[in-house]
Write a protein that holds these residues in place. Sequence first.
Motif, PDB file in Angstrom:
ATOM      1  N   ARG A 147      -1.990   3.512   9.059  1.00 48.60           N
ATOM      2  CA  ARG A 147      -0.794   2.762   8.696  1.00 48.60           C
ATOM      3  C   ARG A 147      -1.193   1.755   7.630  1.00 48.60           C
ATOM      4  O   ARG A 147      -2.201   1.057   7.762  1.00 48.60           O
ATOM      5  N   TRP A 148      -0.412   1.694   6.562  1.00 52.70           N
ATOM      6  CA  TRP A 148      -0.749   0.821   5.437  1.00 52.70           C
ATOM      7  C   TRP A 148       0.195  -0.377   5.406  1.00 52.70           C
ATOM      8  O   TRP A 148       1.408  -0.231   5.490  1.00 52.70           O
ATOM      9  N   LYS A 149      -0.384  -1.565   5.275  1.00 55.12           N
ATOM     10  CA  LYS A 149       0.412  -2.779   5.092  1.00 55.12           C
ATOM     11  C   LYS A 149       0.065  -3.358   3.727  1.00 55.12           C
ATOM     12  O   LYS A 149      -1.084  -3.706   3.467  1.00 55.12           O
ATOM     13  N   ASN A 150       1.059  -3.408   2.844  1.00 56.80           N
ATOM     14  CA  ASN A 150       0.853  -3.929   1.497  1.00 56.80           C
ATOM     15  C   ASN A 150       1.508  -5.300   1.392  1.00 56.80           C
ATOM     16  O   ASN A 150       2.710  -5.428   1.617  1.00 56.80           O
ATOM     17  N   LYS A 151       0.731  -6.308   1.031  1.00 57.19           N
ATOM     18  CA  LYS A 151       1.275  -7.662   0.933  1.00 57.19           C
ATOM     19  C   LYS A 151       0.955  -8.269  -0.422  1.00 57.19           C
ATOM     20  O   LYS A 151      -0.171  -8.182  -0.904  1.00 57.19           O
ATOM     21  N   PHE A 152       1.982  -8.887  -1.009  1.00 59.49           N
ATOM     22  CA  PHE A 152       1.858  -9.541  -2.301  1.00 59.49           C
ATOM     23  C   PHE A 152       1.737 -11.035  -2.080  1.00 59.49           C
ATOM     24  O   PHE A 152       2.513 -11.633  -1.331  1.00 59.49           O
ATOM     25  N   TRP A 153       0.745 -11.682  -2.741  1.00 54.71           N
ATOM     26  CA  TRP A 153       0.484 -13.097  -2.504  1.00 54.71           C
ATOM     27  C   TRP A 153       0.699 -13.951  -3.751  1.00 54.71           C
ATOM     28  O   TRP A 153       0.284 -15.096  -3.780  1.00 54.71           O
ATOM     29  N   GLY A 154       1.337 -13.432  -4.771  1.00 58.29           N
ATOM     30  CA  GLY A 154       1.630 -14.235  -5.947  1.00 58.29           C
ATOM     31  C   GLY A 154       0.928 -13.750  -7.193  1.00 58.29           C
ATOM     32  O   GLY A 154       1.505 -13.717  -8.274  1.00 58.29           O
ATOM     33  N   LYS A 155      -0.337 -13.384  -7.055  1.00 60.28           N
ATOM     34  CA  LYS A 155      -1.087 -12.807  -8.170  1.00 60.28           C
ATOM     35  C   LYS A 155      -1.772 -11.514  -7.768  1.00 60.28           C
ATOM     36  O   LYS A 155      -2.122 -10.710  -8.614  1.00 60.28           O
ATOM     37  N   SER A 156      -1.993 -11.352  -6.496  1.00 62.93           N
ATOM     38  CA  SER A 156      -2.758 -10.219  -5.985  1.00 62.93           C
ATOM     39  C   SER A 156      -1.969  -9.492  -4.911  1.00 62.93           C
ATOM     40  O   SER A 156      -1.091 -10.071  -4.272  1.00 62.93           O
ATOM     41  N   MET A 157      -2.324  -8.232  -4.721  1.00 60.88           N
ATOM     42  CA  MET A 157      -1.706  -7.441  -3.661  1.00 60.88           C
ATOM     43  C   MET A 157      -2.802  -6.934  -2.732  1.00 60.88           C
ATOM     44  O   MET A 157      -3.754  -6.286  -3.182  1.00 60.88           O
ATOM     45  N   GLU A 158      -2.666  -7.244  -1.460  1.00 65.54           N
ATOM     46  CA  GLU A 158      -3.624  -6.795  -0.460  1.00 65.54           C
ATOM     47  C   GLU A 158      -3.082  -5.564   0.254  1.00 65.54           C
ATOM     48  O   GLU A 158      -1.899  -5.509   0.607  1.00 65.54           O
ATOM     49  N   ILE A 159      -3.942  -4.581   0.465  1.00 64.98           N
ATOM     50  CA  ILE A 159      -3.588  -3.365   1.180  1.00 64.98           C
ATOM     51  C   ILE A 159      -4.468  -3.303   2.416  1.00 64.98           C
ATOM     52  O   ILE A 159      -5.677  -3.112   2.318  1.00 64.98           O
ATOM     53  N   LEU A 160      -3.840  -3.493   3.578  1.00 60.74           N
ATOM     54  CA  LEU A 160      -4.584  -3.546   4.833  1.00 60.74           C
ATOM     55  C   LEU A 160      -4.350  -2.256   5.612  1.00 60.74           C
ATOM     56  O   LEU A 160      -3.245  -2.015   6.104  1.00 60.74           O
ATOM     57  N   PRO A 161      -5.362  -1.413   5.731  1.00 58.97           N
ATOM     58  CA  PRO A 161      -5.212  -0.175   6.505  1.00 58.97           C
ATOM     59  C   PRO A 161      -5.468  -0.424   7.990  1.00 58.97           C
ATOM     60  O   PRO A 161      -6.418  -1.120   8.360  1.00 58.97           O
ATOM     61  N   ILE A 162      -4.619   0.132   8.812  1.00 66.10           N
ATOM     62  CA  ILE A 162      -4.786   0.013  10.258  1.00 66.10           C
ATOM     63  C   ILE A 162      -4.869   1.430  10.813  1.00 66.10           C
ATOM     64  O   ILE A 162      -3.906   2.197  10.730  1.00 66.10           O
ATOM     65  N   GLY A 163      -5.991   1.779  11.370  1.00 67.88           N
ATOM     66  CA  GLY A 163      -6.170   3.124  11.893  1.00 67.88           C
ATOM     67  C   GLY A 163      -7.644   3.473  11.965  1.00 67.88           C
ATOM     68  O   GLY A 163      -8.520   2.663  11.675  1.00 67.88           O
ATOM     69  N   THR A 164      -7.902   4.707  12.357  1.00 71.21           N
ATOM     70  CA  THR A 164      -9.274   5.158  12.590  1.00 71.21           C
ATOM     71  C   THR A 164      -9.499   6.506  11.924  1.00 71.21           C
ATOM     72  O   THR A 164      -8.614   7.362  11.914  1.00 71.21           O
ATOM     73  N   ILE A 165     -10.700   6.678  11.374  1.00 69.18           N
ATOM     74  CA  ILE A 165     -11.123   7.955  10.813  1.00 69.18           C
ATOM     75  C   ILE A 165     -12.064   8.618  11.809  1.00 69.18           C
ATOM     76  O   ILE A 165     -12.963   7.965  12.353  1.00 69.18           O
ATOM     77  N   SER A 166     -11.858   9.898  12.036  1.00 65.38           N
ATOM     78  CA  SER A 166     -12.688  10.636  13.005  1.00 65.38           C
ATOM     79  C   SER A 166     -13.344  11.829  12.325  1.00 65.38           C
ATOM     80  O   SER A 166     -12.748  12.477  11.458  1.00 65.38           O
ATOM     81  N   LEU A 167     -14.567  12.106  12.744  1.00 61.69           N
ATOM     82  CA  LEU A 167     -15.334  13.228  12.195  1.00 61.69           C
ATOM     83  C   LEU A 167     -16.144  13.862  13.319  1.00 61.69           C
ATOM     84  O   LEU A 167     -16.856  13.161  14.048  1.00 61.69           O
ATOM     85  N   VAL A 168     -16.024  15.172  13.455  1.00 57.77           N
ATOM     86  CA  VAL A 168     -16.794  15.917  14.455  1.00 57.77           C
ATOM     87  C   VAL A 168     -17.705  16.894  13.732  1.00 57.77           C
ATOM     88  O   VAL A 168     -17.263  17.630  12.840  1.00 57.77           O
TER      89      VAL A 168
END
Length: 812
Positions: A572-593
């Motif tokens: 899940r991606w959360k994109n937030k703008f703070w005035g000059k910059s944009m932060e992209i905060l990923p929430i989730g897990t990557i799995s590899l078998v």
Amino acid sequence: IKSASEPDSWEIIEGLKIGQSNVQRPDKHEGFMLKKRKWPLKGWHKPFSSSSFSSSFVFFVDNGILKYSKSPIDIQKGKLHGNIDVGLSVMSIKKKARRIDLDTEEHIYHLKVKSQDIFDAWVSKLRHHRLYRQNEIVRSPREATMRSFPPSAAMESPQPAPSLCYKGVYLRMQSKIANSSLPSYSNGQSKVVAWLQESEEMDKCAEELSRCQSNLAELRRLLQSLEILQRTQSAPNFADMQVPLSDSMSPVRLHSSNPNLCAELVDFQPPVSRLMDSTECASDYIKLQEDFCTIAQKAHSLLKSAFDTVAIEKEKIKQILSDQEQSEPSAQICSLRKSLSQKDAQKIMGIPLTQQASNESRLSMSESVSEFFDAQEVLLSASSSENEGSDDESYVSDVSDNISEDNASVTDNVSRQMANGDFAGSAFRNGRRICLPAPCPDTSNINLWNILRNNIGKDLSKVSMPVELNEPLNTLQRMCEELEYSELLDKAAETEDPFERMVLVAAFAVSGYSSTYYRAGSKPFNPLLGETYECIREDKGFCFFSEQVSHHPPVSSCHCESKNFTFWQDVRWKNKFWGKSMEILPIGTISLVIPRFGDHYEWNKVTTCVHNILSGRRWIEHYGEITIRNMKSSACLCKLTFIKGNYWSSNVNEVQGFVMDQEGKVIHRLFGKWHEGLYCGVPPSAKCIWRPGSMPTDYELYYGFTRFAIELNELCPELKDVLPRTDARFRPDQRHLEEGNVEMASSEKQRIEDMQRARRKWNEDNNIRHEPRFFKKVVDSHHRERWVSNNTYWELRKNPGFINMDPTLSLW
């Protein structure tokens, strides 16, 4: 601008207005505030108290510069944790939460105050200091520059002597040879010894490089000065200032720290005093430009001289080595000749030489780094957790067992179909496209501030952006792009040692970020709910599919199968703008078998930040910590730190990490840069684990795409009849943008978004819940919701085939 009557919303603090001057010097102000921790989602630092003094921060603002440290005594001693130029920051507040955010482009500071009275006092003081600082920059830009970037701070660290900095490798070689027994050398080697001991040209070269370093430091300071002028209202359009002062002046260009002034410039006629200030600023700007050019010419001359010296010395040593080879071929030369003969034989047998060389250069665990690393260039400091026990790794996800068992037969089936050629012709072609149909559009006419000004601190996934800001790929395809270097996983599946296997998995985790380096100028399309994407790469040996399983919140899921590994993630991606910059905060897990060893790895993603959204050159950085665990074994653990830097620092894009055993002992050290490569060991003997491939021709004109990215949206005729109608390749707005038809892309984007809103409203009115076609939601033993494959995609693709199925969802 949000009004003060809306305490739940973010309010942007206004800056200096046109014509406003003589701002009274504000009083100094000091107090305690909470500051959000270094890494996102880690919470707030504790409030100040006698029991938690060392964990709190005291802030001190003076003349528009906000400084902070652990205690008032530290501030008095000059022991600062950091300082913020409030005048050059976008300042926004949220009254109900008592939040103050300062976006400086390089960093985003999230501050919080416990008491409403203290909050109001801080806002009032910061507002006053901000106006004073902006007025100071306008009137005395050179002095303001020196205060923001003092000469002592122009360097990252004290500069070592030339002999240490530039002649480190040269002197080490000279010392080793001088301390060795000369009679043991051959005739050619004796010549090398004589050259190293007698050559004065290298001393001259080192001195020139030392002077050049000083010039480059001065260039850096001048660049920062130019940036200060450009980033404030003191930098007018100099192209229009050649006209007499009586003529109309061009609008003053404002920095994004005070963007609300733009609307006031159209009808404003500046007074004579203001024109004089602008003229002075223009003079300062031109003087800085002249100084910059002078120093740049000096640096260029020194570099040219150093280059000529190195070229001459190179020819000398080439001649020595040539004489030595003729007299007595070395073991390395014989080995190289043998290797080349083997490569020629393989090429004759039909094995692509370039592909082998590419794979070997990226995956080799035995080839040393080709460069010398001087002591000051790469210093890996020991992590505080290296000698500590690892975190609790005993838990095993219930989902992993189910996924591993369910996917075993599916993976075998897909691998068998690939081996039998069931996918041949419909997915894989030897000749994939090497260029996009059209270059990216011009975005200079888009006023981003009008779009983003009311979305400070909000999740931008719900904000519709102009299509020109997009790239012709969407998030589902971006997830596939993370598998560009899947060869690392194939190599891991062949590696017996669990610690070396973890190193390769870590390299793969880092490699997924490399393609973003040139992509700060655009964003991927947001997938529609139910949109899918498929990618079959027989050359890489994997089959991939993805689906947008949720719209609010937006969640993208993917699944990839190979004979060597199974990979999946839901983010899940959360994109937030703070005035000059944009932060992209990923929430989730990557799995590899990796089935061969029964390994099941899991790791998280780091935060991404795009800087200079509104002005200047955009650049992207990733920062945070990645922890890679093998959920089936606690034998080893990997931690990677993506270091947060700034555009000027030498450690920008730097990654450091280590692999340790269950007792906390470090087995392997990792370092590098996420856009350049990852190394294992300690320099200069470190080994290159991975490095990215070269970029295609004119990549700057084509969204900064890598070769792999260029191929992702290609829709060849044989694919049209086998893909589901929901595949991203059929999306018309994305296709029009790729073909350069921006007008049609914009029109189609609006139509598609309207259709999605109408579908959502109809579903809500009829109490219908969307069910993903190819993924299912599960809950593991730690109560984490996960989206995993329901193992139907490839079976439906084969029988009855998507073209023979009634479309369950019409997205466009």
